[in-house]
Design a protein around this motif. Structure first.
Motif, PDB file in Angstrom:
ATOM      1  N   THR A  56      13.694 -58.049  30.157  1.00 23.45           N
ATOM      2  CA  THR A  56      13.109 -58.819  31.261  1.00 23.45           C
ATOM      3  C   THR A  56      14.176 -59.677  31.922  1.00 23.45           C
ATOM      4  O   THR A  56      14.281 -59.735  33.164  1.00 23.45           O
ATOM      5  CB  THR A  56      11.951 -59.698  30.764  1.00 23.45           C
ATOM      6  N   THR A  59      16.470 -57.407  33.931  1.00 21.24           N
ATOM      7  CA  THR A  59      15.955 -56.974  35.238  1.00 21.24           C
ATOM      8  C   THR A  59      16.003 -58.103  36.260  1.00 21.24           C
ATOM      9  O   THR A  59      16.048 -57.845  37.466  1.00 21.24           O
ATOM     10  CB  THR A  59      14.508 -56.436  35.127  1.00 21.24           C
ATOM     11  N   TRP A  69      14.827 -51.302  33.692  1.00 21.51           N
ATOM     12  CA  TRP A  69      13.377 -51.199  33.896  1.00 21.51           C
ATOM     13  C   TRP A  69      12.753 -50.179  32.942  1.00 21.51           C
ATOM     14  O   TRP A  69      11.663 -50.398  32.406  1.00 21.51           O
ATOM     15  CB  TRP A  69      13.073 -50.827  35.337  1.00 21.51           C
ATOM     16  N   ARG A  72      12.692 -51.869  29.522  1.00 30.04           N
ATOM     17  CA  ARG A  72      11.691 -52.948  29.558  1.00 30.04           C
ATOM     18  C   ARG A  72      10.297 -52.352  29.410  1.00 30.04           C
ATOM     19  O   ARG A  72       9.461 -52.859  28.645  1.00 30.04           O
ATOM     20  CB  ARG A  72      11.809 -53.724  30.865  1.00 30.04           C
ATOM     21  N   SER A  88       6.868 -51.370  35.218  1.00 32.24           N
ATOM     22  CA  SER A  88       8.296 -51.232  34.908  1.00 32.24           C
ATOM     23  C   SER A  88       8.769 -49.790  35.048  1.00 32.24           C
ATOM     24  O   SER A  88       9.830 -49.525  35.627  1.00 32.24           O
ATOM     25  CB  SER A  88       8.580 -51.748  33.496  1.00 32.24           C
ATOM     26  N   LYS A  91       8.912 -48.853  38.659  1.00 35.29           N
ATOM     27  CA  LYS A  91      10.093 -49.461  39.279  1.00 35.29           C
ATOM     28  C   LYS A  91      11.339 -48.653  38.939  1.00 35.29           C
ATOM     29  O   LYS A  91      12.199 -48.425  39.805  1.00 35.29           O
ATOM     30  CB  LYS A  91      10.236 -50.897  38.787  1.00 35.29           C
ATOM     31  N   CYS A  92      11.429 -48.198  37.702  1.00 38.40           N
ATOM     32  CA  CYS A  92      12.557 -47.359  37.286  1.00 38.40           C
ATOM     33  C   CYS A  92      12.634 -46.104  38.148  1.00 38.40           C
ATOM     34  O   CYS A  92      13.699 -45.746  38.660  1.00 38.40           O
ATOM     35  CB  CYS A  92      12.422 -46.986  35.811  1.00 38.40           C
TER      36      CYS A  92
END
Length: 238
Positions: A56, A59, A69, A72, A88, A91-92
């Motif tokens: 976290t 990121t 991400w 995470r 997460s 987002k990756c």
């Protein structure tokens, strides 16, 4: 000096040593390499809360680094923070559309949330990439199973097993499908094959349930007692 020592520890899979070397470093001065070594060591040690905290923070410092991400999300999933894990992993993928491990992770996460069509789509996306095909096929089989597409799910599990015959999870997931479709004799063979590779409590629990459903109460109750060895009652997903 700690970073080079931590890297060497990581290479020899001494994850506790790698993590401890990073503990000597000033978090405020962490580079992306520092975060990666510390977080990967914590994931390997199944220190999920610490790994989540590490990634976290990573990121926040390096928001455009897709791998942070991804990891995470893995930590969040293991902490049962499913919605956060989905964010997460998404987002990756937004940062790196070719990150097929995130596709596989999202397939499992979507399935947990009952989003079965999306889970299937992510598994197919993983298969189209350079992922380990067996894992992607397993994700696809699980998503198809949940949608009642039993023939294609069965074929996916069989293909996964052919690629990775020493992974008992693929056999056990196939066995569960046979249980759902009342092909009990085939389920017994598959559970036996899975347990011959690794006799996990979840395999015994699921076989016990199958035998209870088939009317084999004596053997079913014996195997079903494996539930006492399980940390939770989630169905096997990988």
């Amino acid at each position: 000096m700690s970073v080079s020592q931590a890297l060497e520890a990581l290479k020899r899979k001494d994850f506790a040593a790698a993590r401890n070397f990073m503990a000597e470093e000033d978090l405020s001065a962490f580079s992306f390499q520092h975060f990666l070594i510390k977080g990967l060591s914590e994931l390997a040690l199944e220190e999920w809360a610490d790994a989540c905290q590490t990634f976290t923070e990573a990121t926040k410092r390096f928001p455009d680094y897709a791998l942070f991400w991804l990891n995470r999300g893995i930590a969040e999933e293991n902490l049962k923070q499913i919605d956060a894990a989905i964010v997460s992993q998404e987002k990756c993928l937004a940062l790196n559309p070719l990150q097929v491990e995130a596709c596989g992770n999202l397939s499992n996460l979507y399935r947990v949330k009952g989003r079965f069509a999306e889970a299937e789509a992510m598994a197919r996306r993983a298969l189209a990439g350079v992922a380990i095909k067996a894992d992607a096929l397993n994700c696809l089989g699980l998503a198809l199973d949940k949608q009642g597409e039993f023939d294609e799910a069965r074929a996916s599990f069989m293909q996964a097993h052919m690629i990775a015959p020493q992974n008992p999870a693929f056999l056990a997931n196939h066995a569960n499908l046979e249980m759902e479709t009342f092909n009990f004799e085939e389920a017994w063979k598959l559970f036996a094959a899975a347990r011959a590779i690794e006799d996990k409590p979840v395999f015994r629990h699921d076989e016990g349930l199958a035998r209870l459903l088939s009317g084999d109460f004596k053997r079913g109750f014996e195997l079903f007692e494996a539930r006492l060895e399980m940390p939770n009652m989630l169905r096997l997903i990988a």
